[in-house]
Write an enzyme that holds these catalytic residues in place. Sequence first.
Site, PDB file in Angstrom:
ATOM      1  N   ILE A 144       0.902  -1.155   0.000  1.00  0.00           N
ATOM      2  CA  ILE A 144       0.000   0.000   0.000  1.00  0.00           C
ATOM      3  C   ILE A 144       0.938   1.201   0.000  1.00  0.00           C
ATOM      4  CG2 ILE A 144      -1.781   1.261   1.241  1.00  0.00           C
ATOM      5  CD1 ILE A 144      -2.809  -1.424   2.233  1.00  0.00           C
ATOM      6  N   PRO A 145       1.080   1.856  -1.147  1.00  0.00           N
ATOM      7  CA  PRO A 145       2.244   2.724  -1.402  1.00  0.00           C
ATOM      8  C   PRO A 145       2.196   4.109  -0.757  1.00  0.00           C
ATOM      9  CG  PRO A 145       0.824   2.688  -3.311  1.00  0.00           C
ATOM     10  CD  PRO A 145       0.219   1.736  -2.316  1.00  0.00           C
ATOM     11  N   CYS A 146       2.305   4.133   0.568  1.00  0.00           N
ATOM     12  CA  CYS A 146       2.353   5.425   1.261  1.00  0.00           C
ATOM     13  C   CYS A 146       3.621   6.198   0.904  1.00  0.00           C
ATOM     14  CB  CYS A 146       2.211   5.234   2.765  1.00  0.00           C
ATOM     15  SG  CYS A 146       3.319   4.024   3.478  1.00  0.00           S
ATOM     16  N   HIS A 147       4.631   5.501   0.384  1.00  0.00           N
ATOM     17  CA  HIS A 147       5.864   6.176  -0.034  1.00  0.00           C
ATOM     18  C   HIS A 147       5.650   7.095  -1.239  1.00  0.00           C
ATOM     19  CE1 HIS A 147       5.699   2.477  -2.437  1.00  0.00           C
ATOM     20  NE2 HIS A 147       6.388   3.132  -3.355  1.00  0.00           N
TER      21      HIS A 147
END
Length: 195
Positions: A162-165
């Site tokens: 889950i690409p919070c980056h």
Amino acid sequence: MTKINKIIKIKIKNFICSFKSIDSNKNKKALTDVKINFGWFNTPFGRALIMKNEIGLCGLAFASEFGQQVILEDMKKKSGNTPFFENFESVKEYFKIIFSGSGELRLNLNGTSFQVKVWEELLKIPSGQTKSYSEIANKIGFPKATRAVATAVGRNPIGWLIPCHRVLRKSGKLGGYHWGISIKEKMLNNEKIDK
């Protein structure tokens, strides 16, 4: 109305995941009835903590400069009173699937309905692209909730997948990252190379 036990089919990289969320504010008892197995693995982004329960993958965190014990304690705190057991064998299949980019995963995320809404929006950001916290707030219909969005992004228990980056400050600067800016930079650079 709070959505509980919401199941969403999502495609992350080359695999399909069943995304089951439980509203942790409403289901404290449900969270303590399951145990969490975990193991540490070497990844392109440093040491990763992979966690699973009977439902599926429930945590993916990175040690970076904070060290393994600090990250483990942080993830335990987020999981309430759920008992943790180190069990490399039980989670190594998840490691193979996550970092090969193929297979099928079941995700189990514990969060409020607002957090889940933010996490769903993160999944819409394509690899190699970024959005600002304010753009996410606008997309989910809460344009004045930029700080709340930033908090929800920081509470994402499954980094990388889950690409919070991929969320940056409005200025384009990296901003913070729960597992350290160096990890965020590595992830973003990795996606640039893959394009």
